[in-house]
Write a protein that holds these residues in place. Structure first.
Motif, PDB file in Angstrom:
ATOM      1  N   GLY A 195       0.808  -1.194   0.000  1.00  0.00           N
ATOM      2  CA  GLY A 195       0.000   0.000   0.000  1.00  0.00           C
ATOM      3  C   GLY A 195       0.847   1.252   0.000  1.00  0.00           C
ATOM      4  N   VAL A 196       0.201   2.383  -0.271  1.00  0.00           N
ATOM      5  CA  VAL A 196       0.884   3.678  -0.272  1.00  0.00           C
ATOM      6  C   VAL A 196       0.039   4.672   0.508  1.00  0.00           C
ATOM      7  CG1 VAL A 196       2.135   3.310  -2.440  1.00  0.00           C
ATOM      8  CG2 VAL A 196      -0.148   4.334  -2.471  1.00  0.00           C
ATOM      9  N   ARG A 197       0.706   5.688   1.055  1.00  0.00           N
ATOM     10  CA  ARG A 197       0.037   6.746   1.809  1.00  0.00           C
ATOM     11  C   ARG A 197       0.795   8.045   1.587  1.00  0.00           C
ATOM     12  NH1 ARG A 197      -2.906   7.431   7.051  1.00  0.00           N
ATOM     13  NH2 ARG A 197      -2.409   9.561   7.750  1.00  0.00           N
ATOM     14  N   THR A 198       0.036   9.138   1.534  1.00  0.00           N
ATOM     15  CA  THR A 198       0.657  10.451   1.419  1.00  0.00           C
ATOM     16  C   THR A 198       0.000  11.401   2.407  1.00  0.00           C
ATOM     17  OG1 THR A 198       1.275  12.224  -0.121  1.00  0.00           O
ATOM     18  CG2 THR A 198      -0.892  11.240  -0.399  1.00  0.00           C
ATOM     19  N   ASP A 199       0.801  12.307   2.975  1.00  0.00           N
ATOM     20  CA  ASP A 199       0.325  13.295   3.942  1.00  0.00           C
ATOM     21  C   ASP A 199       0.871  14.663   3.554  1.00  0.00           C
ATOM     22  OD1 ASP A 199      -0.959  11.636   6.223  1.00  0.00           O
ATOM     23  OD2 ASP A 199       0.956  10.640   5.868  1.00  0.00           O
ATOM     24  N   LEU A 200       0.005  15.666   3.632  1.00  0.00           N
ATOM     25  CA  LEU A 200       0.395  17.029   3.291  1.00  0.00           C
ATOM     26  C   LEU A 200      -0.154  17.974   4.347  1.00  0.00           C
ATOM     27  CD1 LEU A 200       1.584  19.108   1.232  1.00  0.00           C
ATOM     28  CD2 LEU A 200      -0.693  19.145   0.174  1.00  0.00           C
ATOM     29  N   SER A 201       0.711  18.866   4.862  1.00  0.00           N
ATOM     30  CA  SER A 201       0.295  19.886   5.825  1.00  0.00           C
ATOM     31  C   SER A 201       0.723  21.246   5.314  1.00  0.00           C
ATOM     32  CB  SER A 201       0.923  19.629   7.201  1.00  0.00           C
ATOM     33  OG  SER A 201       0.483  18.407   7.748  1.00  0.00           O
ATOM     34  N   LEU A 202      -0.214  22.185   5.281  1.00  0.00           N
ATOM     35  CA  LEU A 202       0.040  23.547   4.828  1.00  0.00           C
ATOM     36  C   LEU A 202      -0.399  24.507   5.921  1.00  0.00           C
ATOM     37  CD1 LEU A 202      -1.435  23.204   1.215  1.00  0.00           C
ATOM     38  CD2 LEU A 202       0.962  22.939   1.894  1.00  0.00           C
ATOM     39  N   VAL A 203       0.503  25.394   6.335  1.00  0.00           N
ATOM     40  CA  VAL A 203       0.207  26.319   7.422  1.00  0.00           C
ATOM     41  C   VAL A 203       0.629  27.722   7.016  1.00  0.00           C
ATOM     42  CG1 VAL A 203       0.545  26.869   9.859  1.00  0.00           C
ATOM     43  CG2 VAL A 203       0.650  24.497   9.103  1.00  0.00           C
ATOM     44  N   SER A 204      -0.201  28.698   7.354  1.00  0.00           N
ATOM     45  CA  SER A 204       0.148  30.100   7.180  1.00  0.00           C
ATOM     46  C   SER A 204      -0.390  30.869   8.376  1.00  0.00           C
ATOM     47  CB  SER A 204      -0.442  30.654   5.883  1.00  0.00           C
ATOM     48  OG  SER A 204      -0.125  32.031   5.730  1.00  0.00           O
ATOM     49  N   LYS A 218       4.709  20.801   4.714  1.00  0.00           N
ATOM     50  CA  LYS A 218       5.292  19.502   5.040  1.00  0.00           C
ATOM     51  C   LYS A 218       4.617  18.429   4.192  1.00  0.00           C
ATOM     52  CE  LYS A 218       6.415  20.705   9.824  1.00  0.00           C
ATOM     53  NZ  LYS A 218       6.346  20.295  11.248  1.00  0.00           N
ATOM     54  N   PHE A 219       5.435  17.544   3.636  1.00  0.00           N
ATOM     55  CA  PHE A 219       4.926  16.489   2.757  1.00  0.00           C
ATOM     56  C   PHE A 219       5.636  15.187   3.091  1.00  0.00           C
ATOM     57  CE2 PHE A 219       5.643  13.896  -1.045  1.00  0.00           C
ATOM     58  CZ  PHE A 219       4.334  13.629  -1.425  1.00  0.00           C
ATOM     59  N   SER A 220       4.878  14.103   3.090  1.00  0.00           N
ATOM     60  CA  SER A 220       5.495  12.789   3.265  1.00  0.00           C
ATOM     61  C   SER A 220       4.779  11.759   2.401  1.00  0.00           C
ATOM     62  CB  SER A 220       5.480  12.358   4.733  1.00  0.00           C
ATOM     63  OG  SER A 220       4.166  12.280   5.224  1.00  0.00           O
ATOM     64  N   PHE A 221       5.547  10.799   1.932  1.00  0.00           N
ATOM     65  CA  PHE A 221       5.010   9.708   1.097  1.00  0.00           C
ATOM     66  C   PHE A 221       5.536   8.392   1.648  1.00  0.00           C
ATOM     67  CE2 PHE A 221       5.463   6.656  -2.372  1.00  0.00           C
ATOM     68  CZ  PHE A 221       4.171   6.625  -2.883  1.00  0.00           C
ATOM     69  N   LEU A 222       4.633   7.445   1.881  1.00  0.00           N
ATOM     70  CA  LEU A 222       5.000   6.156   2.469  1.00  0.00           C
ATOM     71  C   LEU A 222       4.585   5.027   1.549  1.00  0.00           C
ATOM     72  CD1 LEU A 222       5.871   4.332   4.892  1.00  0.00           C
ATOM     73  CD2 LEU A 222       3.509   4.542   5.726  1.00  0.00           C
ATOM     74  N   HIS A 223       5.513   4.100   1.346  1.00  0.00           N
ATOM     75  CA  HIS A 223       5.226   2.861   0.621  1.00  0.00           C
ATOM     76  C   HIS A 223       5.537   1.696   1.542  1.00  0.00           C
ATOM     77  CE1 HIS A 223       6.425  -0.624  -1.947  1.00  0.00           C
ATOM     78  NE2 HIS A 223       5.321  -0.274  -2.590  1.00  0.00           N
ATOM     79  N   SER A 224       4.574   0.800   1.723  1.00  0.00           N
ATOM     80  CA  SER A 224       4.748  -0.340   2.615  1.00  0.00           C
ATOM     81  C   SER A 224       4.433  -1.624   1.870  1.00  0.00           C
ATOM     82  CB  SER A 224       3.840  -0.201   3.840  1.00  0.00           C
ATOM     83  OG  SER A 224       3.992  -1.307   4.707  1.00  0.00           O
ATOM     84  N   VAL A 225       5.292  -2.612   2.036  1.00  0.00           N
ATOM     85  CA  VAL A 225       5.080  -3.894   1.369  1.00  0.00           C
ATOM     86  C   VAL A 225       5.571  -5.010   2.275  1.00  0.00           C
ATOM     87  CG1 VAL A 225       7.317  -3.771   0.162  1.00  0.00           C
ATOM     88  CG2 VAL A 225       5.489  -5.231  -0.740  1.00  0.00           C
ATOM     89  N   LEU A 236       9.483   9.074   2.249  1.00  0.00           N
ATOM     90  CA  LEU A 236      10.098  10.333   1.837  1.00  0.00           C
ATOM     91  C   LEU A 236       9.403  11.448   2.597  1.00  0.00           C
ATOM     92  CD1 LEU A 236      11.886  12.105  -0.071  1.00  0.00           C
ATOM     93  CD2 LEU A 236       9.944  12.086  -1.660  1.00  0.00           C
ATOM     94  N   ALA A 237      10.179  12.293   3.269  1.00  0.00           N
ATOM     95  CA  ALA A 237       9.612  13.403   4.037  1.00  0.00           C
ATOM     96  C   ALA A 237      10.333  14.683   3.664  1.00  0.00           C
ATOM     97  CB  ALA A 237       9.734  13.143   5.538  1.00  0.00           C
ATOM     98  N   ALA A 238       9.581  15.754   3.468  1.00  0.00           N
ATOM     99  CA  ALA A 238      10.162  17.044   3.097  1.00  0.00           C
ATOM    100  C   ALA A 238       9.429  18.151   3.831  1.00  0.00           C
ATOM    101  CB  ALA A 238      10.074  17.269   1.584  1.00  0.00           C
ATOM    102  N   THR A 239      10.178  19.163   4.300  1.00  0.00           N
ATOM    103  CA  THR A 239       9.583  20.316   4.975  1.00  0.00           C
ATOM    104  C   THR A 239      10.214  21.594   4.454  1.00  0.00           C
ATOM    105  OG1 THR A 239      11.178  20.394   6.808  1.00  0.00           O
ATOM    106  CG2 THR A 239       9.286  18.942   7.066  1.00  0.00           C
TER     107      THR A 239
END
Length: 691
Positions: A195-204, A218-225, A236-239
């Motif tokens: 499966g895959v999952r993605t999370d996105l957070s936007l703040v101002s 903030k963005f993250s992408f998860l792949h699980s197998v 993968l996580a990026a801020t």
């Protein structure tokens, strides 16, 4: 794989809000404790967790709001997403502060060994965490350098089971001063085991002080197998953070004037930071009580900020690129002996530049000793390798003994890209004996440290457990402490900081009552500090003694009280003098004796939760001489959440009584009393939906 003792399954009052409608014990596991999943009662140290409904109710805008529920944690919030850490310690600032608490995400340090940032938790995707785990006290045996006062580990969401179609959540929040936040999550199954999952957070946010807003993504992408007996999670996580920074306001009790508290004496200040991490967690079940976990990772960070707090206001640029591997191997021997061992290794290339654009203002001395132009420009290659082992011996059903050790070797290769010495960028000598800054010649530095641990747990009854732990932690000098020298200093002769700790605790769980009480004593030596000549020294000593309480009690069907409270004394224990005052025996500044979080929760129905929180901050000295102090404060926060169908509504009123207070108080010999003023009453409303 592991025995599960239901008598202390939940163990925690330290876990925030338990569902009030169901007061039965609930089993839980932890990840950070032994580098593999184990029950909390199989851990001989102080471990706190906040998860699930607790995080949903807090819905923090700043990580401090969650950590306030951890006994011994007293994080001081700065402007925007900045903060100063405190975990069984004073509020840490200045030389020797950065890197005294290890911050991690999914068991991987957010920053490379030797390249810490005091605010580094803003690089984690904590807004979407499924759990926050905190080890209170030294944890060097399993986690190495920087885990000197403890560990904060942010655990990211996992992919849910049986996700047959695309599902997700969407939330939107609004608050004062043009504050808006959106969180988006989505996950789907590729196959039965993938499966895959993605999370996105936007703040101002506009900020409650002049020109103090920030934007963060903030963005993250998860792949699980799952492949046979092996599970692989790749993330993968990026801020990215763009912040306009507000500095201290000056003047005795200046924070009490709400008009003045909104002023920003440093409208030119800013911080821009980016961070990217890529890692895989390979969890292999080898059968017969054996487990192998391998975690290779890559990380990259870059940051620019204006040093508005220093004469000349130079621009600092720093960054790092790292590659590393964390590994652990667990095996058991007929359920009487469990051993986890592993090897952590890392290679980092880091850089730092400091450039002053404009001439220095102020006195002739400052103008002559701090010229415009480039002050520092260097690169450091760092190598670290650390084998470790921890054994658990099950003497019988009620007594377990723990013992382990870690050896860590760290090497820095420093390359100065400018002229060495204390000259201006072009080699011109500064007045008054030389420039304020000094650049050492190219050099290599090596640090070797041992971190032993002994502990035990003893079950007095099925719902009452004693634990004791003796350990040593350490912190290697950071690159900036070694190579960003000042005045006539040509080399920083620094040693690794070391802390020795003993703690004794009792934890229990009954039908409606859960608690943990811990007493600890710690002695720290080779404390790094900046002396009156602006030299970094490492011959300081401090002592730390305290008692911590975490308690939860459901006193009625719909009502529950919780507390996370601490009493501690942190004192200087050496012969240092500052302005002719001997510091030995003085309380360390920014170290209140008493602080805590006290909560009254009401849950009339499963889907409705309300909470009134009282935050206590005791008085503390703001200077090492103990001649100036902050009187402390009391705050009230009100939170409520209503879930229905696939929707949820929540409201939070922070600083309910609109109290004028200081997030942090300090004293400077240059300007006197100064403060980071706290925010006035703030109301946040949010709505979320599952789809």
């Amino acid at each position: 794989m592991f025995k599960k003792n239901k008598s202390l399954g939940l163990v925690l009052s330290v876990i925030s809000p338990v569902t009030l409608a169901d007061q039965k014990p609930v089993e839980t596991v932890v990840v950070t404790a032994h580098r593999v999943e184990k029950q909390h009662q199989e851990y001989s140290e102080s471990l706190s967790m906040i998860a699930g409904q607790g995080l949903q109710l807090i819905e923090h805008n700043h990580i401090q709001q969650t950590l306030a529920r951890i006994p011994g944690a007293n994080v001081a919030r700065g402007n925007g997403q900045e903060y100063l850490p405190a975990l069984r310690s004073p509020v840490l600032s200045g030389a020797g502060a950065c890197g005294s608490v290890l911050t991690m995400e999914d068991g991987i340090p957010l920053r490379a060994n030797g390249f810490c940032n005091i605010n580094e938790l803003f690089e984690s995707h904590s807004e979407m965490a499924r759990r926050v785990e905190v080890i209170r006290g030294p944890a060097g045996t399993l986690y190495g350098s920087n885990a000197m006062h403890g560990v904060v580990n942010i655990l990211s969401p996992k992919i849910g089971e049986n996700t047959e179609s695309l599902t997700g959540t969407l939330s939107f929040e609004a608050g004062p001063e043009d504050y808006y936040r959106a969180n988006i999550s989505a996950e789907t199954a590729i196959s039965v085991k993938e499966g895959v999952r993605t999370d996105l957070s936007l703040v101002s946010g506009g900020g409650n002080r002049d020109q103090s807003g920030y934007d963060q993504q903030k963005f993250s992408f998860l792949h699980s197998v799952t492949m046979g007996e092996t599970q692989v999670r790749t993330r993968l996580a990026a801020t990215n953070l763009n912040q306009e920074t507000a500095g201290y306001i000056d003047g005795k009790n200046a924070y009490r004037n709400q008009t003045f508290a909104r002023k920003n004496p440093n409208p030119e200040a800013f911080r821009d930071a980016t961070a990217i991490r890529l890692y895989s967690i390979l969890d292999v079940d080898l059968g017969r009580g054996k487990q192998l976990v391998l975690t290779p990772y890559l990380r990259k960070t870059d940051m620019r900020f204006l040093q508005h707090y220093l004469p000349g206001q130079a621009l600092e640029e720093n960054g790092q690129e790292s590659v590393g591997l964390r590994s652990s191997y667990l095996f058991t021997d007929e359920n009487s002996l469990e051993v986890v061992m592993g090897l952590d290794t890392e290679f980092t290339q880091g850089y730092l530049r400091e450039t002053q654009k404009n001439p220095t203002g102020g006195s002739e001395f400052l103008r002559e000793t701090i010229p415009e132009g480039k002050h520092y420009d260097y690169r450091v290659d760092a190598y670290s390798i650390a084998p470790f082992t921890l054994a658990t011996w099950n003497i019988n059903n009620i007594l377990k003994l723990y013992g382990g050790v870690r050896f860590e070797s760290v090497r820095y290769d420093y390359n100065n890209k400018m002229l060495s010495g204390r000259t201006a960028e072009n080699g011109t000598a500064c007045g008054f004996g030389g420039c304020r800054f000094s650049r050492p010649e190219d050099r290599e530095d090596n640090f070797h440290n041992w971190s032993p641990k002994l502990g035990a747990t003893y079950e007095l009854t099925s719902d009452l457990q004693l634990f004791v732990n003796m350990t040593r932690g350490y912190r290697v000098p950071q690159a900036t402490e070694l190579y960003r020298l000042q005045r006539e200093q040509v080399a920083a002769e620094l040693d690794s900081e070391q802390i020795s700790s003993v703690e004794l605790g009792v934890r229990g769980l009954k039908a409606r009552l859960s608690y943990e009480v811990v007493a600890y004593g710690m002695h720290k030596r080779n404390v790094i500090f900046r002396d009156t000549e602006y030299f970094n020294q490492s011959n300081g000593k401090t002592s730390h003694r305290g008692v911590e309480l975490a308690l939860g009690y459901g006193f009625a069907q719909d009502w529950r009280v919780e507390t996370s409270s601490s009493y501690a004394e942190h004192r200087y224990r050496d012969t240092r003098e500052l302005q002719d005052v001997l510091l030995d025996g003085n309380l360390v500044d920014s170290a209140p004796r008493a602080f805590g979080s006290y909560r009254l929760q009401w849950q009339p129905r499963q889907e409705i939760t309300a909470e009134l929180e009282w935050l206590l901050q005791g008085r503390y000295y703001t200077d090492p001489q103990n001649q100036h102090e902050y009187s402390g404060h009391n705050l009230l926060n009100l939170r409520a959440r209503w879930e229905f169908d696939r929707w949820a509504l929540s409201a939070r009123v922070l600083n309910l009584a609109n109290k004028a207070y200081a997030e942090r108080a300090d004293y400077s010999s240059f300007v006197g009393d100064r403060y980071f003023p706290g925010e006035p009453r703030s109301i946040y409303l949010s709505v979320s939906s599952e789809w």
